[in-house]
Design a protein around this motif. Structure first.
Motif, PDB file in Angstrom:
ATOM      1  N   MET A 101       0.828  -1.202   0.000  1.00  0.00           N
ATOM      2  CA  MET A 101       0.000   0.000   0.000  1.00  0.00           C
ATOM      3  C   MET A 101       0.864   1.254   0.000  1.00  0.00           C
ATOM      4  SD  MET A 101      -2.700   1.109   2.974  1.00  0.00           S
ATOM      5  CE  MET A 101      -3.240   2.797   3.182  1.00  0.00           C
ATOM      6  N   GLY A 102       1.849   1.306   0.871  1.00  0.00           N
ATOM      7  CA  GLY A 102       2.715   2.470   0.957  1.00  0.00           C
ATOM      8  C   GLY A 102       3.529   2.704  -0.302  1.00  0.00           C
ATOM      9  N   LEU A 103       4.061   1.636  -0.879  1.00  0.00           N
ATOM     10  CA  LEU A 103       4.890   1.776  -2.072  1.00  0.00           C
ATOM     11  C   LEU A 103       4.064   2.196  -3.288  1.00  0.00           C
ATOM     12  CD1 LEU A 103       7.301  -1.282  -1.677  1.00  0.00           C
ATOM     13  CD2 LEU A 103       7.786   1.133  -1.260  1.00  0.00           C
ATOM     14  N   LEU A 104       2.829   1.705  -3.399  1.00  0.00           N
ATOM     15  CA  LEU A 104       1.960   2.131  -4.494  1.00  0.00           C
ATOM     16  C   LEU A 104       1.637   3.619  -4.388  1.00  0.00           C
ATOM     17  CD1 LEU A 104      -0.512  -0.897  -4.715  1.00  0.00           C
ATOM     18  CD2 LEU A 104       1.058  -0.131  -6.518  1.00  0.00           C
ATOM     19  N   ILE A 105       1.389   4.076  -3.157  1.00  0.00           N
ATOM     20  CA  ILE A 105       1.106   5.496  -2.952  1.00  0.00           C
ATOM     21  C   ILE A 105       2.334   6.338  -3.301  1.00  0.00           C
ATOM     22  CG2 ILE A 105       0.650   7.227  -1.185  1.00  0.00           C
ATOM     23  CD1 ILE A 105      -1.831   5.723  -2.025  1.00  0.00           C
ATOM     24  N   SER A 106       3.511   5.878  -2.883  1.00  0.00           N
ATOM     25  CA  SER A 106       4.742   6.612  -3.187  1.00  0.00           C
ATOM     26  C   SER A 106       4.971   6.688  -4.695  1.00  0.00           C
ATOM     27  CB  SER A 106       5.940   5.937  -2.507  1.00  0.00           C
ATOM     28  OG  SER A 106       5.802   5.950  -1.105  1.00  0.00           O
ATOM     29  N   MET A 107       4.744   5.585  -5.396  1.00  0.00           N
ATOM     30  CA  MET A 107       4.987   5.533  -6.827  1.00  0.00           C
ATOM     31  C   MET A 107       4.054   6.468  -7.592  1.00  0.00           C
ATOM     32  SD  MET A 107       4.471   2.270  -9.385  1.00  0.00           S
ATOM     33  CE  MET A 107       2.691   2.354  -9.171  1.00  0.00           C
ATOM     34  N   SER A 108       2.835   6.629  -7.105  1.00  0.00           N
ATOM     35  CA  SER A 108       1.845   7.413  -7.846  1.00  0.00           C
ATOM     36  C   SER A 108       1.976   8.908  -7.626  1.00  0.00           C
ATOM     37  CB  SER A 108       0.435   6.950  -7.481  1.00  0.00           C
ATOM     38  OG  SER A 108       0.226   7.033  -6.091  1.00  0.00           O
ATOM     39  N   ASP A 109       3.045   9.360  -6.940  1.00  0.00           N
ATOM     40  CA  ASP A 109       3.362  10.782  -6.816  1.00  0.00           C
ATOM     41  C   ASP A 109       2.341  11.544  -5.983  1.00  0.00           C
ATOM     42  OD1 ASP A 109       5.263  12.689  -7.312  1.00  0.00           O
ATOM     43  OD2 ASP A 109       4.330  13.430  -9.140  1.00  0.00           O
ATOM     44  N   ILE A 110       1.662  10.846  -5.076  1.00  0.00           N
ATOM     45  CA  ILE A 110       0.659  11.513  -4.251  1.00  0.00           C
ATOM     46  C   ILE A 110       1.321  12.430  -3.230  1.00  0.00           C
ATOM     47  CG2 ILE A 110      -1.053  11.043  -2.432  1.00  0.00           C
ATOM     48  CD1 ILE A 110      -2.054   8.740  -4.113  1.00  0.00           C
ATOM     49  N   GLY A 111       2.540  12.084  -2.798  1.00  0.00           N
ATOM     50  CA  GLY A 111       3.238  12.938  -1.836  1.00  0.00           C
ATOM     51  C   GLY A 111       3.414  14.355  -2.348  1.00  0.00           C
ATOM     52  N   ARG A 112       3.754  14.493  -3.625  1.00  0.00           N
ATOM     53  CA  ARG A 112       3.925  15.806  -4.224  1.00  0.00           C
ATOM     54  C   ARG A 112       2.616  16.586  -4.203  1.00  0.00           C
ATOM     55  NH1 ARG A 112       2.293  17.657  -8.916  1.00  0.00           N
ATOM     56  NH2 ARG A 112       3.331  19.463  -9.874  1.00  0.00           N
ATOM     57  N   ASP A 113       1.509  15.918  -4.517  1.00  0.00           N
ATOM     58  CA  ASP A 113       0.217  16.592  -4.544  1.00  0.00           C
ATOM     59  C   ASP A 113      -0.218  17.010  -3.146  1.00  0.00           C
ATOM     60  OD1 ASP A 113       0.309  16.139  -7.196  1.00  0.00           O
ATOM     61  OD2 ASP A 113      -1.355  14.718  -7.289  1.00  0.00           O
ATOM     62  N   MET A 114       0.067  16.159  -2.151  1.00  0.00           N
ATOM     63  CA  MET A 114      -0.262  16.515  -0.770  1.00  0.00           C
ATOM     64  C   MET A 114       0.470  17.786  -0.356  1.00  0.00           C
ATOM     65  SD  MET A 114      -0.146  12.859   1.142  1.00  0.00           S
ATOM     66  CE  MET A 114      -1.326  11.568   0.779  1.00  0.00           C
ATOM     67  N   LEU A 129       5.626  27.156   4.491  1.00  0.00           N
ATOM     68  CA  LEU A 129       6.037  26.015   3.684  1.00  0.00           C
ATOM     69  C   LEU A 129       6.527  24.874   4.579  1.00  0.00           C
ATOM     70  CD1 LEU A 129       5.745  25.834   0.674  1.00  0.00           C
ATOM     71  CD2 LEU A 129       8.168  26.281   0.414  1.00  0.00           C
ATOM     72  N   GLY A 130       7.145  25.227   5.707  1.00  0.00           N
ATOM     73  CA  GLY A 130       7.549  24.202   6.671  1.00  0.00           C
ATOM     74  C   GLY A 130       6.346  23.542   7.310  1.00  0.00           C
ATOM     75  N   VAL A 131       5.336  24.356   7.685  1.00  0.00           N
ATOM     76  CA  VAL A 131       4.113  23.809   8.263  1.00  0.00           C
ATOM     77  C   VAL A 131       3.400  22.929   7.235  1.00  0.00           C
ATOM     78  CG1 VAL A 131       1.875  24.370   9.283  1.00  0.00           C
ATOM     79  CG2 VAL A 131       3.876  25.781   9.815  1.00  0.00           C
ATOM     80  N   ALA A 132       3.414  23.361   5.972  1.00  0.00           N
ATOM     81  CA  ALA A 132       2.796  22.562   4.908  1.00  0.00           C
ATOM     82  C   ALA A 132       3.496  21.216   4.764  1.00  0.00           C
ATOM     83  CB  ALA A 132       2.851  23.330   3.589  1.00  0.00           C
ATOM     84  N   THR A 133       4.811  21.212   4.910  1.00  0.00           N
ATOM     85  CA  THR A 133       5.561  19.955   4.827  1.00  0.00           C
ATOM     86  C   THR A 133       5.155  19.007   5.949  1.00  0.00           C
ATOM     87  OG1 THR A 133       7.441  21.123   3.846  1.00  0.00           O
ATOM     88  CG2 THR A 133       7.876  18.956   4.783  1.00  0.00           C
ATOM     89  N   VAL A 134       5.000  19.541   7.160  1.00  0.00           N
ATOM     90  CA  VAL A 134       4.565  18.712   8.293  1.00  0.00           C
ATOM     91  C   VAL A 134       3.167  18.159   8.044  1.00  0.00           C
ATOM     92  CG1 VAL A 134       3.953  18.734  10.739  1.00  0.00           C
ATOM     93  CG2 VAL A 134       6.040  19.883   9.972  1.00  0.00           C
ATOM     94  N   ALA A 135       2.258  19.027   7.577  1.00  0.00           N
ATOM     95  CA  ALA A 135       0.879  18.590   7.327  1.00  0.00           C
ATOM     96  C   ALA A 135       0.835  17.509   6.248  1.00  0.00           C
ATOM     97  CB  ALA A 135       0.021  19.790   6.921  1.00  0.00           C
ATOM     98  N   ALA A 136       1.568  17.731   5.165  1.00  0.00           N
ATOM     99  CA  ALA A 136       1.586  16.737   4.086  1.00  0.00           C
ATOM    100  C   ALA A 136       2.220  15.439   4.549  1.00  0.00           C
ATOM    101  CB  ALA A 136       2.349  17.300   2.886  1.00  0.00           C
TER     102      ALA A 136
END
Length: 441
Positions: free
Chosen positions: A72-85, A100-107
């Protein structure tokens, strides 16, 4: 020599071999078998002990939770969802001081709820968040520190791979551990965000002088992302954790649902963006197998090691020693946390748990400690080691992923130091107020 003497010698030899660089699973298995051989003076018995322990260690369907959540985690990582978050969080928080730092923590907090692996979070947000922060005027020390600090959320906010390992070692409900990690995980996320705001206001030289730009800055040249596009991801988190919390799924079933949901998300995003080919999916399956085999091998080794310690009588000896010394639970817990923090400077998280827990769990049980709460305390203490020198794994992952000689390892450790201090404060809160981890159970 008595069995107890042999047990202590094997324990010391195991620590030495790990320090010299031997893989922790090999060291645990090898010396456990040698210890049983010496105690019983029978190699055939030791070999049978190895085979029986290896079978019993993972002969349970609950171990299916490991590959499913990893997939599950690797599929999410591969699909570039982290960037969108990160983009969505930046749209919401980009105008806040240190936004931007707070946004990084939230994402990272949201990303942690669908990956469960700190190292994955560190690698993803090193590529996504650090270049954007540097471009907007944040210092390298602050940018790398934010990513290093917030990446540890992946091992506390469920589903956490480290909580799964603890659950196996302590024979404790993984579902209960997941639920117990929610409030401390959210508390740690909030504490990180407040820390960033305070640093931005009180220590501008540390944070830098970010440009006043509009929210919604696209990273890596990608197109802006709408907030509603995150609804499927949030829905997947609610489905997995809500299913466990509501009693609809066992952790293993939740892992299967989560893996299927992550696959559907990846396929859905493939239609909207650059296509993801079969080789990428195959690499995800191979990596899932590698991670699963590695974890299962470590758990087998830990099972063998635990049985060897029990045969030598070391846990019973330690319980008796503490009773004789009239140490209270508070003193035991203080020594335990201090030991983990010291070991965190030289060992990785899983190794610390595999080495220490077989020794201390019988003591914690003798004191009547709640093993779910004890697990959250353990994971928090162990995770501080990801940020502390000389072997802060998250820091090294960021350094290698950046591949920028201008950013020194010392800068990343210095940037992560305030976040390690906040983690220690949250650890103390969970210790003094156990209801923070047990309120939802």
């Amino acid at each position: 020599m008595t069995a107890l003497d042999i047990g202590w010698i094997m324990l010391a030899a195991m620590l030495l071999l790990i320090w010299l660089g031997m893989h922790v699973g090999v060291a645990l298995s090898l010396l456990s078998v040698v210890g049983v051989w010496l105690m019983r003076d029978n190699f055939v018995l030791a070999a049978k002990f190895l085979a029986l322990s290896a079978y019993d260690a993972i002969a349970n369907h609950i171990f299916g939770v490991v590959p499913l959540f990893v997939l599950m985690g690797l599929l999410i990582s591969m699909s570039d969802i982290g960037r969108d978050m990160f983009q969505v969080a930046n749209q919401l928080l980009g105008r806040v001081r240190g936004g931007l730092g707070v946004a990084t923590v939230a994402a990272n907090a949201v990303f942690a709820a669908i990956t469960g692996i700190s190292i994955a979070s560190a690698a993803v947000f090193t590529k996504v968040a650090i270049p954007e922060m540097l471009k907007l005027g944040y210092t390298a020390r602050f940018a790398t520190g934010v990513v290093a600090g917030s990446s540890v959320l992946g091992m506390l906010i469920p589903p956490s791979l480290l909580l799964i390992v603890y659950g196996f070692l302590a024979e404790t409900s993984i579902g209960s551990l997941f639920i117990a990690g929610i409030i401390p995980g959210l508390l740690l996320s909030l504490a990180f965000a407040l820390l960033i705001v305070v640093l931005a206001k009180r220590f501008p030289a540390f944070v830098g002088a970010p440009k006043n730009v509009a929210g919604g800055v696209a990273t890596d040249g990608g197109p802006p992302v709408g907030i509603l596009s995150m609804a499927p991801v949030v829905g997947l988190i609610v489905l997995v954790l809500g299913g466990i919390y509501g009693g609809f799924f066992t952790p293993t079933e939740a892992g299967a649902v989560g893996a299927l949901g992550a696959l559907l998300l990846a396929l859905g995003r493939q239609r909207k963006k650059a296509p993801i080919g079969l080789p990428e999916y195959w690499r995800v399956l191979i990596e899932t197998g590698h991670v699963t085999v590695s974890i299962c091998f470590l758990l087998i080794a830990a099972s063998i090691y635990t049985r060897m310690l029990g045969l030598a009588g070391i846990p019973q000896f330690l319980v008796g020693l503490i009773e004789t010394a009239d140490l209270g639970f508070a003193a035991f817990l203080a020594i335990y946390v201090l030991l983990i923090l010291v070991m965190g400077t030289v060992l990785d998280s899983t190794s610390i748990m595999l080495v220490v827990l077989p020794l201390v769990l019988p003591i914690a049980q003798a004191f009547g400690a709640d093993l779910v709460w004890f697990g959250i305390v353990t994971v928090l203490a162990v995770e501080i080691g990801l940020l502390t020198p000389p072997l802060g794994i998250a820091v090294y992952v960021i350094k290698s992923t950046l591949n920028d000689p201008a950013i020194r390892l010392g800068d990343i450790f210095a940037g992560a130091a305030p976040f390690a201090a906040i983690m220690l404060a949250v650890l103390l809160l969970v210790i003094f107020f156990p209801w923070l981890s047990l309120a939802l159970l």
